[in-house]
Write an enzyme that holds these catalytic residues in place. Structure first.
Site: not given
Ligand code: AAO
Length: 514
Positions: A250, A184, A212, A117, A214, A354, A218, A175
């Site tokens: 994911e 992006d 998987r 992405n 990621d 998993r 988005h 997206r």
């Molecule tokens: C890091 C730093 C950031 C910095 C960035 C760039 O932490 O501060 O800005 O670098 O310099 C991982 C880490 C991130 C890290 C990133 C890159 O988790 O902290 O950022 O690597 O190094 C969303 C996405 C989902 C993603 C998830 C973490 O949709 O795809 O965030 N997961 C994957 C991987 C993950 C990875 C990435 C993607 C990026 O598994 O390891 O990030 O490659 C809502 C939305 C979700 C959203 C969450 C996140 O969820 O629905 O889609 O996930 O928010 O906040 C309730 C709601 C639920 C909501 C949730 C949280 O439960 O029901 O819907 O609250 O608010």
């Protein structure tokens, strides 16, 4: 001209094929060896995963990624690609190739976590601080090792003031804008799709069984469909001709957003995040939930259809407060509850399962937020990842948790293989937190998550005989190392589980019979 219905059948066949994990020898489960080095994974396939019936592994992103110093080498640096060279914190390309070959040779499939992405964060700087040493510039959007240039990103398409996703209710933002400032990629471009597909095809040639993917929420489903359509069939050295790569995407969908998991299910499987969030709530007995309410676990709980779901109790994000699922998620930090939750998942027929395999970190909560949620795997002072040492009792050392090696979890992975294809049967509950169910005549499991003892005689549906409980022990050299269960000729058996037992559940299966 081909009739229209034939094309439809062909398209349908193609996408359904991407739902098949191509597990071998009747195996059923995947383990995520989060942040493991390739050399350790190769050894683990041969010495443990193959012999214990694990079907596959999910590996951490193998491609070139940013290397960060503040915070120091966070685990999440691997979710910031710099290019598609295959040197990463887990090892070199040669080590990756060796691992894939050795795991395939013992019937353990490899699924690669692919980050397509985005590239690194907008503030990722300029220089050669990347895992293969390639130069890049985040501010200039210049990644010469791919190469990607400023033309290959969505900066002009995104309409938010910050350039980041500001509102998850707006599918266009989600997206077309940057997820937490990550640059992006414009996956609508033929050029970008081609680069992504080349990267994934290189891995297919090396022998992986799937991906998987990621951050699929988005990316536009149509762009993904195009990219997936460019993927080769799996390598016929290990898979039968015409096998499509297994795709699991994911997408975090707990409901209430503009984008839903259903937008992606025709392309491959999707991570069912409701599963772990709900199971955690039930096992913790929060919000008045009871285990007895799980009689219709699965679609009956509003989950996506069984054939589309990839399920898990916790993942690398939500075990440390990233992603979604919240406080209910049960992780290795609550081992007794975790074993029960994983046991329940592995006994139940719903979904492709998993198992998480984690590393320990120094949790430090301030106002409910873990300040150390960034901490990377056990490492030396130069930042390189430590090997996984195996203790005499088969557990792992040096901060590697290895949940998959815990007897209860390992034995339930075997249970799932033994009962594969059998229906959910012989349900019993006490209208509270004591439940039992079987899988045809091949296995039976009983849980006591109440604060009092379970003492009951149940119809197991199993052939008469003496069985070893595979939770308190297992069958070894023709005897049981833990509890023994007598099943009568009528299939009935007496179970006694104290609420103070180390693990308040019992499981027997056809191969644990004496
Ligand atoms: C890091 C730093 C950031 C910095 C960035 C760039 O932490 O501060 O800005 O670098 O310099 C991982 C880490 C991130 C890290 C990133 C890159 O988790 O902290 O950022 O690597 O190094 C969303 C996405 C989902 C993603 C998830 C973490 O949709 O795809 O965030 N997961 C994957 C991987 C993950 C990875 C990435 C993607 C990026 O598994 O390891 O990030 O490659 C809502 C939305 C979700 C959203 C969450 C996140 O969820 O629905 O889609 O996930 O928010 O906040 C309730 C709601 C639920 C909501 C949730 C949280 O439960 O029901 O819907 O609250 O608010």
């Amino acid at each position: 001209m081909r009739p229209y219905w034939l094309i439809l059948v062909a398209l349908f066949g193609l996408s359904v094929a991407q739902h098949n994990p191509h597990l071998k020898h009747g195996r059923t489960s995947i383990v995520h060896l989060f942040e493991w080095r390739w050399a350790d994974i190769a050894a683990e396939c041969e010495r443990f995963l193959g012999p214990n019936g694990f079907g596959g592994i999910q590996i951490s992103p193998p491609n070139e990624h940013i290397v960060l110093s503040s915070p120091w080498r966070p685990w999440w640096q691997r979710y910031q690609p710099i290019g598609y060279n295959l040197c990463s914190r887990s090892g070199t390309e040669a080590e990756l190739r060796d691992m894939i070959t050795r795991c395939n040779n013992v019937g353990v499939n490899v699924y690669v976590d692919v980050v397509i992405n985005h590239m690194c964060g907008a503030g990722g700087g300029e220089g050669t601080h990347s895992s293969c040493g390639s130069w890049f510039s985040a501010s200039k959007r210049d990644f010469p090792s791919v190469p990607y240039s400023v033309l290959d990103f969505n900066d002009n398409k995104c309409k938010t003031a910050s350039g980041d996703i500001e509102n998850y209710g707006d599918p266009y933002q989600v997206r077309d804008c940057r997820l937490v400032s990550l640059l992006d990629l414009a996956l609508e471009k033929d050029y970008v799709r081609g680069k992504v597909a080349d990267f994934m095809n290189t891995l297919i040639d090396m022998g992986v069984a799937g991906f998987r993917v990621d951050a699929c929420k988005h990316m536009w489903p149509g762009d993904l469909q195009n990219a997936y359509g460019r993927l080769k069939d799996l390598n016929t050295k290990w898979f039968s001709g015409g096998s499509r790569p297994f795709i699991f995407q994911e997408v975090i969908d707990l409901g209430g957003e503009g984008i839903s998991a259903a937008d992606y299910t025709q392309l491959g499987r999707v991570t069912e995040f409701k599963y772990g969030a709900k199971l955690g709530t039930v096992i913790r007995k929060w919000n008045g939930e009871k285990l007895s309410y799980t009689r219709n676990w699965g679609e009956g709980w509003g989950f996506m259809s069984n054939n589309n779901a990839l399920v898990f109790v916790d993942n690398h994000d939500n075990q440390r407060g990233h992603g979604a699922g919240g406080a209910s998620i049960v992780t290795f930090w609550d081992p007794r509850l975790h074993k029960m939750a994983v046991g329940y998942m592995l006994a139940h027929p719903y979904g492709v399962t998993r198992v998480m395999s984690s590393f320990r970190w120094d949790r430090h909560f301030v106002n409910g937020k873990d300040q150390n949620d960034w901490m990377g795997p056990p490492s030396y002072s130069d930042g390189s990842t430590k090997p996984v040492p195996i203790n005499p009792d088969q557990t792992c050392g040096d901060g590697w948790v290895c949940e998959h090696r815990w007897r209860q979890i390992k034995n339930m992975v075997i249970f799932r293989n033994v009962v594969n294809g059998q229906p959910h049967s012989n349900w019993w509950d006490n209208q509270s937190n004591q439940v039992a169910f079987g899988r045809g005549n091949r296995g039976f499991i009983v849980f006591n998550n109440d604060d009092w003892d379970l003492d009951v005689t149940l119809d197991t549906g199993m052939p008469g005989g003496t069985y070893c409980d595979v939770i308190s022990g297992q069958k070894e050299n023709g005897r049981c190392t833990g509890k023994q269960i007598q099943v009568g000729g009528d299939g009935r058996a007496h179970f006694k589980i104290s609420n103070r037992d180390e693990d308040p559940f019992v499981a027997i299966h056809a191969e644990s019979k004496l």
